[in-house]
Design a protein around this motif. Structure first.
Motif, PDB file in Angstrom:
ATOM      1  N   THR A 172       0.821  -1.211   0.000  1.00  0.00           N
ATOM      2  CA  THR A 172       0.000   0.000   0.000  1.00  0.00           C
ATOM      3  C   THR A 172       0.855   1.260   0.000  1.00  0.00           C
ATOM      4  OG1 THR A 172      -0.135   0.068   2.417  1.00  0.00           O
ATOM      5  CG2 THR A 172      -1.837  -1.196   1.255  1.00  0.00           C
ATOM      6  N   PRO A 199       4.904   2.915  -1.585  1.00  0.00           N
ATOM      7  CA  PRO A 199       5.946   2.635  -2.578  1.00  0.00           C
ATOM      8  C   PRO A 199       7.002   1.664  -2.038  1.00  0.00           C
ATOM      9  CG  PRO A 199       5.453   4.985  -2.526  1.00  0.00           C
ATOM     10  CD  PRO A 199       4.722   4.380  -1.363  1.00  0.00           C
ATOM     11  N   HIS A 259       5.196  -4.039  -8.000  1.00  0.00           N
ATOM     12  CA  HIS A 259       4.998  -2.604  -7.857  1.00  0.00           C
ATOM     13  C   HIS A 259       3.670  -2.229  -8.507  1.00  0.00           C
ATOM     14  CE1 HIS A 259       9.040  -1.333  -6.378  1.00  0.00           C
ATOM     15  NE2 HIS A 259       9.367  -2.507  -6.868  1.00  0.00           N
ATOM     16  N   ARG A 260       2.644  -2.041  -7.698  1.00  0.00           N
ATOM     17  CA  ARG A 260       1.320  -1.681  -8.185  1.00  0.00           C
ATOM     18  C   ARG A 260       0.956  -0.319  -7.612  1.00  0.00           C
ATOM     19  NH1 ARG A 260      -2.089  -5.969 -10.121  1.00  0.00           N
ATOM     20  NH2 ARG A 260      -3.706  -4.343 -10.124  1.00  0.00           N
ATOM     21  N   THR A 261       1.155   0.714  -8.396  1.00  0.00           N
ATOM     22  CA  THR A 261       0.841   2.058  -7.912  1.00  0.00           C
ATOM     23  C   THR A 261      -0.645   2.227  -7.642  1.00  0.00           C
ATOM     24  OG1 THR A 261       0.691   2.869 -10.195  1.00  0.00           O
ATOM     25  CG2 THR A 261       2.828   3.060  -9.097  1.00  0.00           C
ATOM     26  N   ASP A 262      -1.471   1.426  -8.300  1.00  0.00           N
ATOM     27  CA  ASP A 262      -2.908   1.534  -8.067  1.00  0.00           C
ATOM     28  C   ASP A 262      -3.309   0.988  -6.703  1.00  0.00           C
ATOM     29  OD1 ASP A 262      -2.074  -0.937  -9.194  1.00  0.00           O
ATOM     30  OD2 ASP A 262      -4.147  -1.456  -9.697  1.00  0.00           O
ATOM     31  N   TYR A 317      -1.547   1.818  -3.908  1.00  0.00           N
ATOM     32  CA  TYR A 317      -1.086   2.745  -2.881  1.00  0.00           C
ATOM     33  C   TYR A 317      -2.290   3.355  -2.161  1.00  0.00           C
ATOM     34  CZ  TYR A 317       3.526   2.551  -5.167  1.00  0.00           C
ATOM     35  OH  TYR A 317       4.717   2.136  -5.699  1.00  0.00           O
ATOM     36  N   ASN A 318      -2.257   3.294  -0.830  1.00  0.00           N
ATOM     37  CA  ASN A 318      -3.310   3.844   0.041  1.00  0.00           C
ATOM     38  C   ASN A 318      -4.648   3.128  -0.111  1.00  0.00           C
ATOM     39  OD1 ASN A 318      -1.594   5.937   1.084  1.00  0.00           O
ATOM     40  ND2 ASN A 318      -1.887   7.031  -0.844  1.00  0.00           N
ATOM     41  N   ARG A 357       7.178  -4.726 -12.228  1.00  0.00           N
ATOM     42  CA  ARG A 357       6.762  -3.336 -12.181  1.00  0.00           C
ATOM     43  C   ARG A 357       5.451  -3.055 -12.913  1.00  0.00           C
ATOM     44  NH1 ARG A 357      10.458  -0.199  -9.924  1.00  0.00           N
ATOM     45  NH2 ARG A 357      12.541  -1.052  -9.658  1.00  0.00           N
TER      46      ARG A 357
END
Length: 333
Positions: free
Chosen positions: A22, A24, A56-59, A61-62, A294
């Motif tokens: 959740t 970086p 690495h899943r930026t979607d 995050y949070n 990534r």
């Protein structure tokens, strides 16, 4: 000659456990997670019994744990996974996120799980120290412990999917020390008849299983020392230095004998430099058994066995499995 079995062959876990986050996944964070994971898989002996793969899943995050689980389900990835969060760097703990299957119930629970408005599913997850995760993962997979046993005592009846589960689950051992790893990790090996000794001493065999095996086997001192393993000490009945033999007759000349033997923590053969070093050692981050992705979406693992809650079938390193000898020098399959 003593021949080591590869742990992944023994456990049928050829696929890595997927890691999502959740926050970086910066190098210091992946370094910490991989280092602690290496400790928990006893990677210093060169053959970790489980591996991980960072995604690495930026979607993510949070995002909530439930949303991540549901998104991965929609992508046809339904296996349990490790989830790193904003507290991992300080707590050295991750979340073992399992399932939203409504048919699952904790066997120790008498009350229904806590529900929240807008959440139509219960997310089953446990907060676990990274060092403890590999062993916890396999114990639950093999059915040796229940999922509720990995949730801090008193925090699962009723089960609350939003419970921070602090402190996280731990068996209380520091696997980076000789004392913490003692009696837990061992190698599965093949040895020749001339390299083993055996006994039917009931002070040993009757403390192994119920009903007890007829015989127990172990490496002789010289081949054990050469392989970096432990041989039973004279005049002791320490059962962890022996492996049970399931046949009625003892091993015979011409056989290849499969057995467990504890690693000798003090042997100069171990540990291998750079596999588990003082955190944050320069080679710790991806020293062994890790990968990073990534972008591509992962798909469900199909190899060997899919880890489900309570499903049998995995062999725990450090626990005696059925041992078989094969005649005429053929290796055990």
């Amino acid at each position: 000659m003593v021949v080591f079995w590869q742990q992944n062959h023994q456990t049928c876990l050829d696929w890595p456990v997927q890691v999502f986050s959740t926050v970086p996944l910066i190098p210091n964070l992946t370094s910490l997670v991989q280092h602690d994971f290496n400790v928990g898989t006893f990677a210093q002996f060169g053959d970790p019994f489980l591996s991980i793969h960072f995604n690495h899943r930026t979607d993510f995050y949070n995002a909530s744990h439930l949303r991540i689980r549901q998104q991965l389900d929609a992508e046809n990835f339904v296996d349990p996974f490790m989830l790193v969060d904003g507290d991992t760097a300080q707590s050295h703990a991750i979340w073992d996120v399992t399932t939203t299957d409504d048919s699952y119930e904790l066997s120790g629970c008498w009350s229904p799980p806590v529900t929240y408005p807008g959440e139509n599913f219960t997310l089953w997850q446990s907060h676990v120290l990274i060092q403890d995760f590999p062993r916890q993962f396999q114990l639950v997979s093999s059915g040796d412990i229940g999922f509720e046993d990995t949730i801090p005592a008193g925090r699962y009846d009723p089960y609350d999917p939003h419970d921070p589960q602090i402190p996280p689950y731990t068996e209380g051992h520091d696997y980076a020390t000789k004392e913490g790893a003692q009696n837990i990790n061992s190698a599965t090996i093949n040895a020749t008849f001339s390299e083993v000794m055996y006994t039917d001493d009931p002070s040993i065999t009757h403390r192994m299983l119920n009903p007890p095996p007829q015989w127990a086997v172990a490496l002789k001192p010289r081949p054990a020392r050469m392989a970096g393993l432990v041989s039973p000490r004279p005049n002791t009945t320490y059962i962890y230095e022996w492996s049970f033999w399931f046949r009625d007759e003892p091993p015979q000349p011409g056989e290849v004998i499969q057995l467990n033997a504890q690693y000798d923590w003090d042997s100069p053969r171990w540990p291998r430099p750079g596999v588990v070093g003082p955190f944050p050692g320069p080679t710790a981050s991806l020293a062994l058994g890790a990968g990073i992705s990534r972008g591509p979406r992962v798909s469900s693992s199909q190899q060997c066995i899919r880890r489900k809650l309570g499903s049998p079938g995995l062999v725990m390193p450090g626990r005696n499995a059925v041992r078989a000898g094969t005649r005429d020098g053929a290796a055990a399959a």
